[in-house]
Design an enzyme around this catalytic site. Sequence first.
Site, short mmCIF file in Angstrom:
data_model
loop_
_atom_site.label_atom_id
_atom_site.label_comp_id
_atom_site.label_asym_id
_atom_site.label_seq_id
_atom_site.Cartn_x
_atom_site.Cartn_y
_atom_site.Cartn_z
N CYS A 2 12.75 142.45 52.02
CA CYS A 2 11.85 141.31 52.20
C CYS A 2 12.33 140.41 53.34
CB CYS A 2 11.81 140.48 50.93
SG CYS A 2 11.36 141.42 49.47
N ARG A 27 12.71 144.82 59.08
CA ARG A 27 13.44 144.86 57.81
C ARG A 27 12.77 145.79 56.81
NH1 ARG A 27 16.81 140.37 57.07
NH2 ARG A 27 16.44 140.28 54.85
N TRP A 77 9.12 143.99 50.24
CA TRP A 77 9.48 145.39 50.03
C TRP A 77 9.57 145.55 48.52
CZ3 TRP A 77 14.17 148.20 48.71
CH2 TRP A 77 14.14 149.54 49.10
N ASN A 103 13.22 136.81 48.13
CA ASN A 103 13.82 138.07 48.56
C ASN A 103 14.96 138.35 47.59
OD1 ASN A 103 15.18 140.13 49.82
ND2 ASN A 103 15.85 138.92 51.59
N GLY A 104 14.96 139.53 46.97
CA GLY A 104 16.02 139.86 46.01
C GLY A 104 15.43 140.26 44.68
N GLU A 486 26.07 162.65 59.71
CA GLU A 486 25.32 161.60 60.40
C GLU A 486 24.12 162.20 61.15
OE1 GLU A 486 24.94 158.62 60.25
OE2 GLU A 486 24.09 157.97 62.13
N LYS A 490 20.33 161.03 60.29
CA LYS A 490 19.43 160.52 61.32
C LYS A 490 18.16 161.35 61.35
CE LYS A 490 20.73 157.72 62.00
NZ LYS A 490 21.73 156.73 61.76
N GLU A 493 15.89 160.88 58.13
CA GLU A 493 15.26 159.58 57.92
C GLU A 493 14.11 159.31 58.88
OE1 GLU A 493 18.87 156.74 59.69
OE2 GLU A 493 17.65 155.96 58.08
N HIS A 509 30.30 178.75 50.04
CA HIS A 509 30.47 178.40 48.62
C HIS A 509 29.14 178.02 47.97
CE1 HIS A 509 34.79 178.68 48.96
NE2 HIS A 509 34.74 177.93 50.05
N LYS A 608 15.84 148.22 56.86
CA LYS A 608 17.02 148.05 57.70
C LYS A 608 18.16 147.42 56.92
CE LYS A 608 19.37 147.99 61.53
NZ LYS A 608 19.95 149.29 61.92
#
Length: 613
Positions: A2, A27, A77, A103-104, A486, A490, A493, A509, A608
């Site tokens: 948010c 965000r 969000w 927000n939260g 990484e 990337k 996402e 394995h 973000k």
Amino acid sequence: MCGIIGVVGSADALKILLDGLERLEYRGYDSAGVALVRAGETWRARTATGTASVASLRDECASAPEGFVSGIGHTRWATHGAPETVNAHPHLDCSGHVAIIHNGIVENHGPLQAELEARGHRFTSVTDSEVLAHLIEEGRADGLELLDAVRASLLVVRGAFALAAVDATEPNVIVAARRISPLVVGTAKGATFLASDVPAILDRADSFYAVNDDEIVRLGPEGFRAVDLDGVPVRLRQLAIDWDLETAQKGGHDDYMIKEINEQPDALRTTLLDRRRDDGTITFDELRVADEELRDVRRVVIVAAGTSHHAALVAKYALERWAHVSVEVDISSEYRYRDPVVEVGTLVIAVSQSGETIDTIQAMREAKRRGARVVAVANVVDSSLAREADAVIYTRAGLEVSVASTKAYVAQVAALELLALRLAQLRATLPAPDVEAHLLGLRAVGALVSRALGRRAGVEAVAGALAGAHDFFFIGRHVGYPTALEGALKFKEITYLHAEGYPAGELKHGPLALIEPGVVVVAIATDPALHEKMLSNLSEVKARGASVVAVATDDDDQIDAVADFILRVPATEPLFSPMVDIVPLQLFAYAMARGLGRNVDRPRNLAKTVTVE
Ligand code: AGP
């Protein structure tokens, strides 16, 4: 996550809110809204689901009455309640005079809502946040000023928040508060502002102030005053902000991601600036831990999430090799729910680009609770993590807007490797000439990254040839392993395609069972010491029909035998290679994602700054 914005005292209030929300879009959000307030009137507009963009909110606001000078805005969000208009903020109390944005998460919203409903309050949303509007309404009904009504409500809510409240019966006032979620206040002549982060109000305010946990701020056109939960006045710390608005914009690139990928050489240079004294000592101005304490460290534990976790994994190799210290790397969301052992001599390093990732903040708090010294490695100056840690090293990568972290990652690796070299100096585990040579090598990485960036066209050709593929395995050995993780992160996402990172030696394995024609294996094959083993791994996957993409050094003339596609990179010392080898993988993910028409800056379902657990 948010985003919050507020303004009091400006004839441009609505425009300021909408422009600010646009700058908070990175965000991540799924609904948006504003509330304007003046004596006796609260006007609200909200959008959600499918239409959730600030542009559609602007359309909704076309019918806003003139003459408001104060208001609050929010990008949501969803955590509790679907991303629908009814759940979008601002939320109103029963009278329609009080409006809140939050927000939260209010963790005890269930019992609070039940109590409020029993006392006659009507709820109109399925959110945890709405309880705040009704709690404040009760305080106002008891005759409290808005500031005290907000303060009283915070005494009963548990959880994380940044919130702002307005009330048409006390116009020209915004009351805001923070516990865990970020919040800054800005001032200018005749107007005062509020936002989740600085860029949202950068062009409006002249001075900026950080709100700390459990501080409540009353904003009026003439400025602000702040109190703690007991109502005792507190001073907000002024922030030193040296960003201009241009920094927060795309700078001529198609999107923030490619802009930030291209900024990596600069990010590395800035991160390494002024870190060596004339006598060769590595120095971190902002690190407030005594040399003796660093020298006597017996064990290092690094906590981090996502990309920052991958930087931490790279650091493990460097710390063990150079500083001969035992290192454990933990996913921050797991750390606090185990029984982590913190003994005398345990140094905890918390790594986070934003410095606001709740998992990492909570891991840091747990480590401190158990007696550890905590060093934060953060990119955002004055972020919560940076403030709460015992010491901080800033990565100085500059503002990173794209959800997919790129330049912050290479800066984290550089900063952590610098710390590893400092520990090596203090513990005398490396001869001085070796430390000096590594410092020179580290400084040279920026130029190698520039060379890797210059090969974008070649990477795009490989991405074009692989269009239509759906399954990707990224494999590596030694520091090539975190690079593989990484690269896969990337890739998944921003392309939304299946990608997994694996240590190359683990393929046999289990995952080898998945290798068949159509699968793409991307191998980081730049380490000369492990090259033969990697060639064998690639022969195995090729024999089973996979297409092989290899990240290989310029001088590698053996890789052609096993690779269908080669992404060439300049060679460097293996411990520095993650910063160079990640470049073609970032460009590869970017090219594939753009080919698929993805929104690379705001990938679906992601945010973000992740301020919920
Ligand atoms: C990176 O591309 C991701 N978007 C994500 O994994 C990120 O690195 C993670 O959420 C941690 O963020 P932080 O560094 O701000 O703590």
